[in-house]
Design an enzyme around this catalytic site. Structure first.
Site, PDB file in Angstrom:
ATOM      1  N   ALA A 236      70.657  47.960  61.253  1.00 15.51           N
ATOM      2  CA  ALA A 236      69.857  49.129  60.904  1.00 15.51           C
ATOM      3  C   ALA A 236      68.421  49.048  61.410  1.00 15.51           C
ATOM      4  O   ALA A 236      67.807  50.073  61.716  1.00 15.51           O
ATOM      5  CB  ALA A 236      69.861  49.331  59.382  1.00 15.51           C
TER       6      ALA A 236
ATOM      7  N   CYS B 285      88.954  71.745  58.141  1.00 14.33           N
ATOM      8  CA  CYS B 285      89.369  72.104  59.489  1.00 14.33           C
ATOM      9  C   CYS B 285      89.955  73.513  59.494  1.00 14.33           C
ATOM     10  O   CYS B 285      90.314  74.070  58.451  1.00 14.33           O
ATOM     11  CB  CYS B 285      90.414  71.085  59.949  1.00 14.33           C
ATOM     12  SG  CYS B 285      91.149  71.395  61.561  1.00 14.33           S
TER      13      CYS B 285
ATOM     14  N   CYS C 232      89.706  65.599  61.106  1.00 14.55           N
ATOM     15  CA  CYS C 232      90.574  66.276  60.147  1.00 14.55           C
ATOM     16  C   CYS C 232      91.672  65.321  59.704  1.00 14.55           C
ATOM     17  O   CYS C 232      92.358  64.727  60.529  1.00 14.55           O
ATOM     18  CB  CYS C 232      91.189  67.527  60.765  1.00 14.55           C
ATOM     19  SG  CYS C 232      92.425  68.311  59.685  1.00 14.55           S
TER      20      CYS C 232
ATOM     21  N   HIS D  41      80.923  50.209  62.449  1.00 10.55           N
ATOM     22  CA  HIS D  41      80.986  51.040  61.252  1.00 10.55           C
ATOM     23  C   HIS D  41      81.225  52.514  61.559  1.00 10.55           C
ATOM     24  O   HIS D  41      81.027  53.366  60.694  1.00 10.55           O
ATOM     25  CB  HIS D  41      79.705  50.859  60.421  1.00 10.55           C
ATOM     26  CG  HIS D  41      79.561  49.477  59.863  1.00 10.55           C
ATOM     27  ND1 HIS D  41      78.348  48.940  59.443  1.00 10.55           N
ATOM     28  CD2 HIS D  41      80.484  48.499  59.663  1.00 10.55           C
ATOM     29  CE1 HIS D  41      78.540  47.704  59.008  1.00 10.55           C
ATOM     30  NE2 HIS D  41      79.819  47.415  59.135  1.00 10.55           N
TER      31      HIS D  41
END
Length: 239
Positions: free
Chosen positions: A25, A151, A130, A122
């Protein structure tokens, strides 16, 4: 800054055509994307429900509207742009020096900077799938929906990110291990090395040119051949 360490790392980079970068990060905080574990990170902000809980699989299943409210507000940052760390890595790839970027981030900034060989441990906010038909939607589409996104086929759309309680993609792990095992130079940056199994990947490195670049100490500091403390973008820009 340790100038001797900088000179050593710069020499490694100059002489290598097999660099692997493993980042977390902290690589994106200089692009104004908040991290999780620092003093001002998401995990230290006050929420009625802890972020770790809201980003878990069971919370996604049981409270999808609350999950997506948090996801849209805190996990998608379409205004973010690559910083010098992202740009330097893309430059090294173009020059034939860098073999792979392995990232714990889900923001897609490495690709935006021009990197092509990126292993996203990740997942990515830029892929939302969907659950019924498999159609893929981008992050922009998610931001334009309300409540739980569905969707056109009626299926729920789930972000292609690894939530707590979910396993990492097996192929991504295999690819990351292979890249690290074969690396000449391994640069680890912007990560606390506290999140497993991702943090354990650096144990597969077999070389003797391990560089750690991080703002704060990590559990692997004593194993590093070079250690640099500071903002990774500023450090990488000088290499």
């Amino acid at each position: 800054m340790d100038q001797q360490a900088m000179q050593t790392l710069a020499q490694w980079v100059q002489q290598s055509d097999n660099i692997v970068f493993f980042g977390g990060a902290g690589v994106s905080t200089e692009s104004n994307i908040p991290d999780f574990r620092s003093a001002d990170g998401l995990y230290n902000q006050h929420y009625n429900v802890p972020p770790e809980t809201m980003l878990s699989h069971h919370y996604f299943v049981q409270h999808p509207e609350e999950f997506f409210r948090f996801y849209r507000e805190k996990m998608i940052c379409l205004s973010a742009r690559p910083n010098p760390a992202h740009l330097k890595l893309a430059q090294w790839e173009r020059e034939g020096k860098l073999r792979a970027v392995i990232t714990q981030n889900i923001d897609g900034l490495h690709q935006m900077a021009g990197s092509e060989r990126v292993i996203e441990l990740h997942g990515s906010v830029h892929r939302n799938i969907c659950q019924r038909c498999g159609k893929v939607y981008d992050a922009q589409w998610i931001t334009q929906t309300q409540g739980v996104p569905h969707c056109c086929c009626g299926g729920m759309v789930k972000p292609d990110v690894v939530l707590y309680e979910e396993a990492l993609n097996g192929q991504d792990i295999e690819d990351a291990v292979a890249a690290i095992e074969q690396a000449d130079v391994l640069i680890v940056g912007g990560t606390s090395l506290a999140v497993y199994p991702a943090a354990g990947l650096i144990r597969y490195y077999r070389g003797h040119k391990l560089a750690l670049i991080n703002r704060d100490p990590t559990p692997y500091d004593q194993q590093a051949d070079v250690r640099l403390n500071g903002n990774i973008g500023q450090i990488m820009q000088q290499l």
